[in-house]
Design an enzyme around this catalytic site. Sequence first.
Site, short mmCIF file in Angstrom:
data_model
loop_
_atom_site.label_atom_id
_atom_site.label_comp_id
_atom_site.label_asym_id
_atom_site.label_seq_id
_atom_site.Cartn_x
_atom_site.Cartn_y
_atom_site.Cartn_z
N GLY A 27 4.08 0.23 9.98
CA GLY A 27 4.26 1.26 8.93
C GLY A 27 5.04 2.44 8.72
O GLY A 27 6.30 1.81 9.21
N GLU B 210 -3.04 10.16 3.04
CA GLU B 210 -4.49 9.82 4.58
C GLU B 210 -4.68 11.49 5.25
O GLU B 210 -3.49 11.76 5.50
CB GLU B 210 -3.93 9.06 5.29
CG GLU B 210 -4.01 7.65 4.38
CD GLU B 210 -4.10 6.31 5.53
OE1 GLU B 210 -4.88 5.44 5.54
OE2 GLU B 210 -2.81 6.19 6.43
N GLU C 157 5.43 6.08 8.37
CA GLU C 157 4.32 6.39 8.33
C GLU C 157 5.50 8.30 8.21
O GLU C 157 6.17 8.17 9.39
CB GLU C 157 3.26 7.05 9.72
CG GLU C 157 2.70 5.80 9.28
CD GLU C 157 2.88 4.78 10.70
OE1 GLU C 157 4.22 5.07 11.16
OE2 GLU C 157 2.35 3.58 11.48
N ASP D 298 -0.23 5.52 0.53
CA ASP D 298 -0.90 6.20 1.05
C ASP D 298 -0.51 7.78 1.25
O ASP D 298 0.61 8.01 1.63
CB ASP D 298 -1.86 5.70 2.63
CG ASP D 298 -1.66 4.26 2.83
OD1 ASP D 298 -2.46 3.89 1.54
OD2 ASP D 298 -1.99 4.14 3.89
N ARG E 224 -1.27 -7.53 13.64
CA ARG E 224 0.00 -7.23 14.04
C ARG E 224 1.70 -7.18 13.82
O ARG E 224 2.06 -6.14 14.05
CB ARG E 224 0.17 -8.50 15.25
CG ARG E 224 -0.58 -8.03 16.47
CD ARG E 224 -1.11 -9.00 17.61
NE ARG E 224 -2.25 -9.48 18.06
CZ ARG E 224 -2.59 -10.67 18.46
NH1 ARG E 224 -1.35 -11.69 18.97
NH2 ARG E 224 -3.91 -10.80 18.85
N ASN E 225 1.21 -7.46 12.16
CA ASN E 225 2.13 -7.88 11.12
C ASN E 225 2.95 -6.47 10.74
O ASN E 225 3.56 -6.39 10.28
CB ASN E 225 2.42 -8.90 10.35
CG ASN E 225 2.47 -10.31 11.07
OD1 ASN E 225 3.15 -10.86 11.94
ND2 ASN E 225 1.89 -11.22 10.94
N GLU F 19 0.86 -1.09 -0.05
CA GLU F 19 -0.19 0.31 -0.13
C GLU F 19 0.65 1.27 -0.02
O GLU F 19 1.96 1.16 0.81
CB GLU F 19 -0.90 -0.05 1.24
CG GLU F 19 -2.16 0.91 1.74
CD GLU F 19 -2.76 0.80 2.11
OE1 GLU F 19 -3.86 -0.89 2.23
OE2 GLU F 19 -3.76 1.63 2.96
N ARG G 290 9.22 3.26 18.24
CA ARG G 290 9.96 2.39 17.00
C ARG G 290 10.84 1.40 17.44
O ARG G 290 11.92 1.44 17.70
CB ARG G 290 9.63 2.88 15.29
CG ARG G 290 8.04 3.68 14.83
CD ARG G 290 6.94 3.01 15.26
NE ARG G 290 7.24 1.93 14.10
CZ ARG G 290 6.19 2.60 13.34
NH1 ARG G 290 6.53 3.22 13.01
NH2 ARG G 290 6.85 1.99 11.63
N GLN H 106 -0.94 12.30 6.33
CA GLN H 106 -0.33 11.15 6.75
C GLN H 106 -0.19 10.45 5.48
O GLN H 106 -0.64 10.32 4.32
CB GLN H 106 -0.62 10.28 7.81
CG GLN H 106 -0.20 9.09 7.81
CD GLN H 106 -0.24 7.96 9.07
OE1 GLN H 106 -0.10 8.60 9.56
NE2 GLN H 106 -1.34 7.44 8.48
N THR H 107 0.95 10.42 5.31
CA THR H 107 1.89 9.57 3.79
C THR H 107 2.56 8.36 4.46
O THR H 107 3.48 8.61 5.40
CB THR H 107 3.09 10.33 3.06
OG1 THR H 107 4.29 10.37 3.84
CG2 THR H 107 2.49 11.05 2.03
N ASN H 108 2.19 6.88 4.30
CA ASN H 108 2.77 5.70 4.22
C ASN H 108 2.74 4.50 3.15
O ASN H 108 2.45 5.13 1.96
CB ASN H 108 1.53 5.21 4.59
CG ASN H 108 1.38 3.75 6.09
OD1 ASN H 108 3.24 3.89 6.30
ND2 ASN H 108 0.99 3.77 8.20
#
Length: 208
Positions: free
Chosen positions: A61, A33, A63, A31, A57-58, A29, A200, A46-48
Amino acid sequence: MKLQPGYTAGVITSFYLSNNEDHPGNHDEIDIEFLGTTPDKPYTLQTNVYIRGSGDRNLIGREMRFHLWFDPTRDYHNYAILWTLSEIIFFVDDVPIRMYTKKTDATFPTRPMWVYGSIWDASSWATENGRYKANYRYQPFVGKYTNFKLGGCTTNGPASCRPPSASPSGSGSLSQQQVMAMNWVQRNYMVYDYCHDPKRDHTQTPEC
């Protein structure tokens, strides 16, 4: 796109690429958003980038979030994604705001995707990590799209096909002036970068 003014907390208006139809649970994906907001605060763009991830859970992101230098509810503005074999560039009104470069096959999407526009309830996380939820007293929530354009190479197109250039000169990647503009945006309007988030696990994002 043109965004709805007023109370839009918990509501996401998006423009994105995905291949979830072909690869459910293991999709890619890219994105753009808009994270809904309360009337006293600006929208967050938000770009992702997801690679072989899903909503479980896997999901890993990547972001980067920005505030904008204009009010996106007052008029239509152009938002664009340029996806080539070596990089993904996000644009706002032809100004590059982010470049995601291919460093390894494992951190870059290569499978064909569709293009989507959608608006949806993401109350659990969209506005200040879920502090403000979608409030349906303010419905209907509307995302407006116009002048949609798609160009490039199809999955089964000729090998000689070349994607659109990011640079006005047609030289491929960003010009020096575009790089300066992107640096200006990131210096003044970026509000989150996953690579600089101490919470993270960066072993999962080796490109950082």
